[in-house]
Design a protein around this motif. Structure first.
Motif, PDB file in Angstrom:
ATOM      1  N   MET A   1     -20.288  -6.264 -10.583  1.00 30.22           N
ATOM      2  CA  MET A   1     -20.203  -7.322  -9.587  1.00 30.22           C
ATOM      3  C   MET A   1     -19.420  -8.509 -10.149  1.00 30.22           C
ATOM      4  SD  MET A   1     -23.320  -9.025  -7.494  1.00 30.22           S
ATOM      5  CE  MET A   1     -23.331 -10.777  -7.407  1.00 30.22           C
ATOM      6  N   GLU A   2     -18.570  -9.058  -9.331  1.00 32.43           N
ATOM      7  CA  GLU A   2     -17.735 -10.173  -9.749  1.00 32.43           C
ATOM      8  C   GLU A   2     -18.531 -11.469  -9.705  1.00 32.43           C
ATOM      9  OE1 GLU A   2     -13.795 -12.407  -8.060  1.00 32.43           O
ATOM     10  OE2 GLU A   2     -13.983 -10.263  -7.741  1.00 32.43           O
ATOM     11  N   ASP A   3     -18.488 -12.219 -10.799  1.00 32.88           N
ATOM     12  CA  ASP A   3     -19.204 -13.499 -10.875  1.00 32.88           C
ATOM     13  C   ASP A   3     -18.201 -14.585 -11.226  1.00 32.88           C
ATOM     14  OD1 ASP A   3     -21.294 -15.344 -10.951  1.00 32.88           O
ATOM     15  OD2 ASP A   3     -21.606 -15.032 -13.084  1.00 32.88           O
ATOM     16  N   ARG A   4     -17.416 -14.985 -10.225  1.00 34.97           N
ATOM     17  CA  ARG A   4     -16.378 -15.966 -10.498  1.00 34.97           C
ATOM     18  C   ARG A   4     -16.759 -17.325  -9.917  1.00 34.97           C
ATOM     19  NH1 ARG A   4     -12.721 -17.168  -6.578  1.00 34.97           N
ATOM     20  NH2 ARG A   4     -12.970 -16.139  -4.585  1.00 34.97           N
ATOM     21  N   TRP A   5     -16.062 -18.335 -10.377  1.00 35.27           N
ATOM     22  CA  TRP A   5     -16.267 -19.681  -9.885  1.00 35.27           C
ATOM     23  C   TRP A   5     -15.597 -19.828  -8.529  1.00 35.27           C
ATOM     24  CZ3 TRP A   5     -19.402 -22.981 -12.445  1.00 35.27           C
ATOM     25  CH2 TRP A   5     -19.700 -22.678 -13.762  1.00 35.27           C
ATOM     26  N   LEU A   6     -16.290 -20.486  -7.593  1.00 35.19           N
ATOM     27  CA  LEU A   6     -15.754 -20.704  -6.253  1.00 35.19           C
ATOM     28  C   LEU A   6     -15.250 -22.136  -6.108  1.00 35.19           C
ATOM     29  CD1 LEU A   6     -18.522 -18.952  -4.123  1.00 35.19           C
ATOM     30  CD2 LEU A   6     -16.387 -17.981  -4.967  1.00 35.19           C
ATOM     31  N   SER A   7     -14.239 -22.317  -5.275  1.00 32.65           N
ATOM     32  CA  SER A   7     -13.677 -23.644  -5.010  1.00 32.65           C
ATOM     33  C   SER A   7     -14.481 -24.341  -3.910  1.00 32.65           C
ATOM     34  CB  SER A   7     -12.219 -23.509  -4.558  1.00 32.65           C
ATOM     35  OG  SER A   7     -12.178 -22.905  -3.270  1.00 32.65           O
ATOM     36  N   VAL A   8     -14.148 -25.586  -3.651  1.00 33.00           N
ATOM     37  CA  VAL A   8     -14.795 -26.348  -2.573  1.00 33.00           C
ATOM     38  C   VAL A   8     -14.596 -25.639  -1.235  1.00 33.00           C
ATOM     39  CG1 VAL A   8     -14.714 -28.506  -1.260  1.00 33.00           C
ATOM     40  CG2 VAL A   8     -14.662 -28.575  -3.757  1.00 33.00           C
ATOM     41  N   ASP A   9     -13.376 -25.210  -0.965  1.00 31.49           N
ATOM     42  CA  ASP A   9     -13.101 -24.526   0.302  1.00 31.49           C
ATOM     43  C   ASP A   9     -13.867 -23.199   0.402  1.00 31.49           C
ATOM     44  OD1 ASP A   9     -11.397 -26.478   1.368  1.00 31.49           O
ATOM     45  OD2 ASP A   9      -9.662 -25.646   0.317  1.00 31.49           O
ATOM     46  N   GLU A  10     -13.915 -22.454  -0.692  1.00 31.49           N
ATOM     47  CA  GLU A  10     -14.603 -21.166  -0.675  1.00 31.49           C
ATOM     48  C   GLU A  10     -16.105 -21.333  -0.476  1.00 31.49           C
ATOM     49  OE1 GLU A  10     -11.866 -18.309  -3.453  1.00 31.49           O
ATOM     50  OE2 GLU A  10     -13.024 -19.878  -4.460  1.00 31.49           O
ATOM     51  N   ILE A  11     -16.724 -22.306  -1.152  1.00 34.57           N
ATOM     52  CA  ILE A  11     -18.172 -22.498  -0.987  1.00 34.57           C
ATOM     53  C   ILE A  11     -18.468 -23.050   0.407  1.00 34.57           C
ATOM     54  CG2 ILE A  11     -18.541 -24.848  -1.893  1.00 34.57           C
ATOM     55  CD1 ILE A  11     -20.617 -21.760  -2.813  1.00 34.57           C
ATOM     56  N   GLY A  12     -17.569 -23.870   0.938  1.00 34.97           N
ATOM     57  CA  GLY A  12     -17.728 -24.359   2.304  1.00 34.97           C
ATOM     58  C   GLY A  12     -17.673 -23.223   3.312  1.00 34.97           C
ATOM     59  N   ASP A  13     -16.710 -22.319   3.143  1.00 31.10           N
ATOM     60  CA  ASP A  13     -16.610 -21.150   4.023  1.00 31.10           C
ATOM     61  C   ASP A  13     -17.859 -20.281   3.906  1.00 31.10           C
ATOM     62  OD1 ASP A  13     -14.115 -21.950   4.901  1.00 31.10           O
ATOM     63  OD2 ASP A  13     -13.018 -20.548   3.602  1.00 31.10           O
ATOM     64  N   TYR A  14     -18.321 -20.082   2.684  1.00 25.68           N
ATOM     65  CA  TYR A  14     -19.505 -19.262   2.440  1.00 25.68           C
ATOM     66  C   TYR A  14     -20.741 -19.832   3.149  1.00 25.68           C
ATOM     67  CZ  TYR A  14     -23.342 -17.098  -0.155  1.00 25.68           C
ATOM     68  OH  TYR A  14     -24.501 -16.437  -0.497  1.00 25.68           O
ATOM     69  N   LEU A  15     -20.892 -21.163   3.100  1.00 27.83           N
ATOM     70  CA  LEU A  15     -22.049 -21.813   3.714  1.00 27.83           C
ATOM     71  C   LEU A  15     -21.828 -22.169   5.180  1.00 27.83           C
ATOM     72  CD1 LEU A  15     -23.041 -24.240   0.816  1.00 27.83           C
ATOM     73  CD2 LEU A  15     -24.214 -22.127   1.490  1.00 27.83           C
ATOM     74  N   GLY A  16     -20.598 -22.078   5.635  1.00 24.26           N
ATOM     75  CA  GLY A  16     -20.290 -22.427   7.020  1.00 24.26           C
ATOM     76  C   GLY A  16     -20.275 -23.921   7.265  1.00 24.26           C
ATOM     77  N   ILE A  17     -19.805 -24.674   6.261  1.00 24.09           N
ATOM     78  CA  ILE A  17     -19.732 -26.134   6.374  1.00 24.09           C
ATOM     79  C   ILE A  17     -18.317 -26.592   6.023  1.00 24.09           C
ATOM     80  CG2 ILE A  17     -22.174 -26.505   5.894  1.00 24.09           C
ATOM     81  CD1 ILE A  17     -21.393 -27.220   3.007  1.00 24.09           C
ATOM     82  N   LYS A  18     -17.998 -27.823   6.401  1.00 21.92           N
ATOM     83  CA  LYS A  18     -16.683 -28.386   6.118  1.00 21.92           C
ATOM     84  C   LYS A  18     -16.631 -28.922   4.694  1.00 21.92           C
ATOM     85  CE  LYS A  18     -15.838 -29.451  10.876  1.00 21.92           C
ATOM     86  NZ  LYS A  18     -15.197 -30.262  11.845  1.00 21.92           N
ATOM     87  N   ARG A  19     -15.418 -29.042   4.172  1.00 17.15           N
ATOM     88  CA  ARG A  19     -15.247 -29.507   2.792  1.00 17.15           C
ATOM     89  C   ARG A  19     -15.813 -30.917   2.595  1.00 17.15           C
ATOM     90  NH1 ARG A  19     -10.052 -28.662   0.590  1.00 17.15           N
ATOM     91  NH2 ARG A  19     -10.532 -30.191  -0.994  1.00 17.15           N
ATOM     92  N   ASP A  20     -15.715 -31.788   3.614  1.00 16.99           N
ATOM     93  CA  ASP A  20     -16.292 -33.128   3.505  1.00 16.99           C
ATOM     94  C   ASP A  20     -17.801 -33.058   3.306  1.00 16.99           C
ATOM     95  OD1 ASP A  20     -13.798 -34.278   3.813  1.00 16.99           O
ATOM     96  OD2 ASP A  20     -14.073 -34.753   5.935  1.00 16.99           O
ATOM     97  N   THR A  21     -18.437 -32.106   3.965  1.00 16.93           N
ATOM     98  CA  THR A  21     -19.885 -31.926   3.810  1.00 16.93           C
ATOM     99  C   THR A  21     -20.219 -31.450   2.405  1.00 16.93           C
ATOM    100  OG1 THR A  21     -20.069 -31.416   6.172  1.00 16.93           O
ATOM    101  CG2 THR A  21     -21.925 -30.772   4.766  1.00 16.93           C
ATOM    102  N   VAL A  22     -19.388 -30.590   1.829  1.00 13.70           N
ATOM    103  CA  VAL A  22     -19.598 -30.131   0.448  1.00 13.70           C
ATOM    104  C   VAL A  22     -19.617 -31.344  -0.483  1.00 13.70           C
ATOM    105  CG1 VAL A  22     -18.662 -28.793  -1.481  1.00 13.70           C
ATOM    106  CG2 VAL A  22     -18.588 -27.846   0.840  1.00 13.70           C
ATOM    107  N   TYR A  23     -18.619 -32.208  -0.375  1.00 20.14           N
ATOM    108  CA  TYR A  23     -18.554 -33.399  -1.236  1.00 20.14           C
ATOM    109  C   TYR A  23     -19.756 -34.319  -1.007  1.00 20.14           C
ATOM    110  CZ  TYR A  23     -13.749 -32.173  -2.440  1.00 20.14           C
ATOM    111  OH  TYR A  23     -12.621 -31.530  -2.905  1.00 20.14           O
ATOM    112  N   LYS A  24     -20.172 -34.457   0.235  1.00 22.85           N
ATOM    113  CA  LYS A  24     -21.334 -35.289   0.555  1.00 22.85           C
ATOM    114  C   LYS A  24     -22.595 -34.713  -0.075  1.00 22.85           C
ATOM    115  CE  LYS A  24     -23.784 -37.258   4.486  1.00 22.85           C
ATOM    116  NZ  LYS A  24     -23.866 -37.368   5.933  1.00 22.85           N
ATOM    117  N   TRP A  25     -22.771 -33.398   0.024  1.00 23.82           N
ATOM    118  CA  TRP A  25     -23.964 -32.751  -0.550  1.00 23.82           C
ATOM    119  C   TRP A  25     -23.977 -32.839  -2.075  1.00 23.82           C
ATOM    120  CZ3 TRP A  25     -25.035 -27.633   2.611  1.00 23.82           C
ATOM    121  CH2 TRP A  25     -25.416 -27.991   3.909  1.00 23.82           C
ATOM    122  N   ILE A  26     -22.804 -32.812  -2.706  1.00 24.37           N
ATOM    123  CA  ILE A  26     -22.748 -32.983  -4.166  1.00 24.37           C
ATOM    124  C   ILE A  26     -23.284 -34.359  -4.538  1.00 24.37           C
ATOM    125  CG2 ILE A  26     -21.232 -33.242  -6.164  1.00 24.37           C
ATOM    126  CD1 ILE A  26     -19.338 -31.199  -4.774  1.00 24.37           C
TER     127      ILE A  26
END
Length: 67
Positions: free
Chosen positions: A1-26
């Protein structure tokens, strides 16, 4: 199984949220993220655990509830 680092856009897509929300949650909710140079990177399993334990849950302001 691949265990790679995800970008802001990729984690946003995975969670179904916008990139601005990712930064806010951080900054406001302590979303697990790692700064690599100027970029934020994420481990999917860390974010999954954070979500499961309620990290992404809406916080209710008790001081304004039932007024």
């Amino acid at each position: 199984m691949e265990d790679r680092w995800l970008s802001v856009d990729e984690i946003g897509d995975y969670l179904g949220i916008k990139r601005d929300t990712v930064y806010k949650w951080i900054s406001e909710k302590g979303m697990p993220a790692h700064k690599v140079g100027r970029l934020w990177k994420f481990k999917k399993d860390e974010v999954d655990q954070w979500v499961r334990t309620g990290g992404a849950a809406e916080q209710i302001d008790k001081s304004t509830e039932d007024k």
